[in-house]
Design an enzyme around this catalytic site. Structure first.
Site, PDB file in Angstrom:
ATOM      1  N   GLN A 176      35.295  31.179  39.686  1.00 19.78           N
ATOM      2  CA  GLN A 176      34.846  32.549  40.590  1.00 19.78           C
ATOM      3  C   GLN A 176      34.138  32.233  41.780  1.00 19.78           C
ATOM      4  O   GLN A 176      33.258  31.640  41.768  1.00 19.78           O
ATOM      5  CB  GLN A 176      34.078  33.159  39.542  1.00 19.78           C
ATOM      6  CG  GLN A 176      34.806  33.396  38.165  1.00 19.78           C
ATOM      7  CD  GLN A 176      33.624  34.124  37.273  1.00 19.78           C
ATOM      8  OE1 GLN A 176      33.734  35.285  36.691  1.00 19.78           O
ATOM      9  NE2 GLN A 176      32.590  33.173  36.598  1.00 19.78           N
TER      10      GLN A 176
ATOM     11  N   ARG B 217      42.975  28.877  38.437  1.00 18.48           N
ATOM     12  CA  ARG B 217      43.151  29.994  38.883  1.00 18.48           C
ATOM     13  C   ARG B 217      41.881  30.390  39.797  1.00 18.48           C
ATOM     14  O   ARG B 217      40.780  30.529  39.377  1.00 18.48           O
ATOM     15  CB  ARG B 217      43.320  31.315  37.917  1.00 18.48           C
ATOM     16  CG  ARG B 217      43.409  32.756  38.551  1.00 18.48           C
ATOM     17  CD  ARG B 217      43.425  33.817  37.400  1.00 18.48           C
ATOM     18  NE  ARG B 217      44.437  33.741  36.202  1.00 18.48           N
ATOM     19  CZ  ARG B 217      44.094  34.066  35.254  1.00 18.48           C
ATOM     20  NH1 ARG B 217      43.059  34.491  34.607  1.00 18.48           N
ATOM     21  NH2 ARG B 217      44.994  34.063  34.234  1.00 18.48           N
TER      22      ARG B 217
ATOM     23  N   LYS C   3      37.622  36.355  42.823  1.00 16.80           N
ATOM     24  CA  LYS C   3      36.271  36.359  43.497  1.00 16.80           C
ATOM     25  C   LYS C   3      35.265  36.585  42.328  1.00 16.80           C
ATOM     26  O   LYS C   3      34.149  36.157  42.613  1.00 16.80           O
ATOM     27  CB  LYS C   3      36.419  38.014  44.158  1.00 16.80           C
ATOM     28  CG  LYS C   3      37.082  37.827  45.239  1.00 16.80           C
ATOM     29  CD  LYS C   3      37.281  39.247  45.915  1.00 16.80           C
ATOM     30  CE  LYS C   3      38.142  39.392  47.289  1.00 16.80           C
ATOM     31  NZ  LYS C   3      38.162  40.738  47.719  1.00 16.80           N
ATOM     32  N   GLY C   4      35.838  37.286  41.193  1.00 15.75           N
ATOM     33  CA  GLY C   4      34.671  37.163  40.167  1.00 15.75           C
ATOM     34  C   GLY C   4      34.276  38.751  39.847  1.00 15.75           C
ATOM     35  O   GLY C   4      34.108  39.562  40.744  1.00 15.75           O
ATOM     36  N   ALA C   5      34.318  39.157  38.699  1.00 16.35           N
ATOM     37  CA  ALA C   5      34.051  40.685  38.090  1.00 16.35           C
ATOM     38  C   ALA C   5      33.120  40.847  37.438  1.00 16.35           C
ATOM     39  O   ALA C   5      32.792  42.103  37.067  1.00 16.35           O
ATOM     40  CB  ALA C   5      35.634  41.001  37.572  1.00 16.35           C
TER      41      ALA C   5
ATOM     42  N   LYS D  70      29.604  40.757  50.200  1.00 22.51           N
ATOM     43  CA  LYS D  70      31.100  40.794  50.345  1.00 22.51           C
ATOM     44  C   LYS D  70      31.498  39.631  51.146  1.00 22.51           C
ATOM     45  O   LYS D  70      32.600  38.918  50.825  1.00 22.51           O
ATOM     46  CB  LYS D  70      31.757  42.006  50.527  1.00 22.51           C
ATOM     47  CG  LYS D  70      33.184  42.116  50.756  1.00 22.51           C
ATOM     48  CD  LYS D  70      33.954  43.407  50.801  1.00 22.51           C
ATOM     49  CE  LYS D  70      35.452  43.412  50.851  1.00 22.51           C
ATOM     50  NZ  LYS D  70      35.930  44.822  51.104  1.00 22.51           N
TER      51      LYS D  70
ATOM     52  N   ARG E  50      37.821  46.837  34.939  1.00 21.81           N
ATOM     53  CA  ARG E  50      38.926  47.074  35.992  1.00 21.81           C
ATOM     54  C   ARG E  50      38.386  48.429  36.826  1.00 21.81           C
ATOM     55  O   ARG E  50      38.518  48.460  38.225  1.00 21.81           O
ATOM     56  CB  ARG E  50      40.261  47.377  35.276  1.00 21.81           C
ATOM     57  CG  ARG E  50      40.836  46.344  34.693  1.00 21.81           C
ATOM     58  CD  ARG E  50      41.241  45.338  35.609  1.00 21.81           C
ATOM     59  NE  ARG E  50      40.430  44.399  36.064  1.00 21.81           N
ATOM     60  CZ  ARG E  50      39.717  43.330  35.436  1.00 21.81           C
ATOM     61  NH1 ARG E  50      40.124  43.176  33.971  1.00 21.81           N
ATOM     62  NH2 ARG E  50      38.967  42.622  36.062  1.00 21.81           N
TER      63      ARG E  50
ATOM     64  N   ASP F 105      39.948  31.883  30.427  1.00 27.35           N
ATOM     65  CA  ASP F 105      39.537  32.625  30.921  1.00 27.35           C
ATOM     66  C   ASP F 105      37.939  32.213  31.395  1.00 27.35           C
ATOM     67  O   ASP F 105      37.219  31.605  30.418  1.00 27.35           O
ATOM     68  CB  ASP F 105      39.506  33.973  30.862  1.00 27.35           C
ATOM     69  CG  ASP F 105      40.813  34.635  31.199  1.00 27.35           C
ATOM     70  OD1 ASP F 105      41.542  34.344  32.126  1.00 27.35           O
ATOM     71  OD2 ASP F 105      41.180  35.744  30.444  1.00 27.35           O
ATOM     72  N   MET F 106      37.373  32.578  32.633  1.00 26.53           N
ATOM     73  CA  MET F 106      35.994  32.299  32.808  1.00 26.53           C
ATOM     74  C   MET F 106      35.194  33.782  32.597  1.00 26.53           C
ATOM     75  O   MET F 106      35.603  34.520  33.324  1.00 26.53           O
ATOM     76  CB  MET F 106      35.696  31.766  34.147  1.00 26.53           C
ATOM     77  CG  MET F 106      34.232  31.389  34.364  1.00 26.53           C
ATOM     78  SD  MET F 106      33.877  30.180  33.381  1.00 26.53           S
ATOM     79  CE  MET F 106      34.632  28.528  34.168  1.00 26.53           C
TER      80      MET F 106
END
Length: 307
Positions: free
Chosen positions: A164, A185, A188-190, A202, A290, A134-135
């Protein structure tokens, strides 16, 4: 990102970073977090995977944990991931593996982290499985990319990472990693990132997301598109159809607990779908990200709270 959604995201991430909020959530929020987390132990998570597989949905299994404070914790996570890989093989389920570099010690000792991750990737290679690294946020971006490329140089090509779309550097990274044969994968990036390193609007994130998806599809490279955005999903379908790209050349990835009916529908319609299934006791950081993604996620949890 638009101003309203970005303000919501930053506000919730700031609130969730408060130690008292974290303590209270960990004490009382376990049942609510279960909306997004399959279980706290491996075996029930494998049962969840079987059910998803029956619906035609593939899985990425993630043992939750990040930002450890001692390398002994990293050793524990390494051993759990080796157990996880063996558990997937023994259960004969359709699932690969996802892990976080800081979970394996990246913030403490980069060399030890690499050794831990290599052990998991080697175990997965022996089981004919794949590991997704994961990034995380930008202090770890380059180190994560460097580790994946080094593993490939060592012949461990059953490992990929995440890119991302909201980062300014992303297109250059995608070009470099495609040339190195690294499976990606696309997301968008979180994480909460400043304007110096990440797009804040956005529309800019969406444009960059589409650009890196095209970079894959146009070259016939298998593409993993992680998004719950109907606009993105519809655009990928239409772009693939217009350019005669087979649905076998890409997959949609979504998170466990979100849009499960849509995941099943996409699979029934003949698209490849993979569900990101997390399990474990260290669920708080994942859970708060989340909730921060959009107000609808928080509303869903609040509604469940009062039922």
């Amino acid at each position: 990102m638009d101003i309203g959604s970005e303000l919501y995201r930053k506000t919730l991430l700031t609130i969730s970073g408060n130690s008292l909020v974290e303590k209270l959530t960990l004490k009382y929020g376990g049942k609510l977090a279960a909306k997004f987390i399959a279980s706290q132990e491996l075996q029930p998570a494998l049962d969840v995977i079987r059910e998803l597989n029956r619906k035609g949905i593939m899985v990425t299994l993630d043992h939750l944990g990040e930002g450890i404070k001692a390398l002994s914790e990293a050793s524990g996570y390494r051993e759990e991931y080796i157990r996880l890989v063996r558990g997937i093989a023994a259960a004969s389920v359709n699932a690969n593996v996802s892990l976080k570099p800081t979970q394996m010690g990246l913030a403490l000792d980069a060399k030890a982290c690499f050794t831990n991750i290599r052990a998991v990737v080697q175990e997965a290679a022996a089981a004919n499985n794949f590991v997704r690294i994961d990034m995380e946020d930008t202090p770890f971006t380059q180190a994560t990319i460097d580790m994946v490329k080094q593993l490939h140089r060592e012949g461990l090509t059953n490992v990929g990472t995440v890119i991302q779309a909201y980062l300014h550097r992303t297109r250059a990274d995608v070009k470099d990693l495609i040339a190195s044969g690294v499976n990606l994968r696309l997301v968008k990036g979180a994480y909460k990132e400043p304007a110096e390193v990440a797009f804040q609007k956005k529309s800019e994130v969406i444009d960059n997301f589409k650009a890196i998806i095209r970079m894959h599809l146009d070259q016939g490279i298998y593409t993993a598109i992680a998004s719950h955005d109907d606009t993105i999903i519809r655009w990928v379908k239409e772009y693939a159809a217009a350019n005669r790209i087979s649905p076998e050349k890409f997959e949609f990835q979504m998170l466990y607990g979100l849009r499960m009916n849509e995941q099943a529908k996409l699979a029934a319609d003949g698209y490849r779908v993979r569900c990101y299934v997390p399990y474990g006791k260290m669920w708080y950081p994942y859970y708060t990200r989340r909730l921060a993604e959009k107000p609808a996620n928080l509303m869903m949890v609040l509604q469940n709270m009062f039922r």
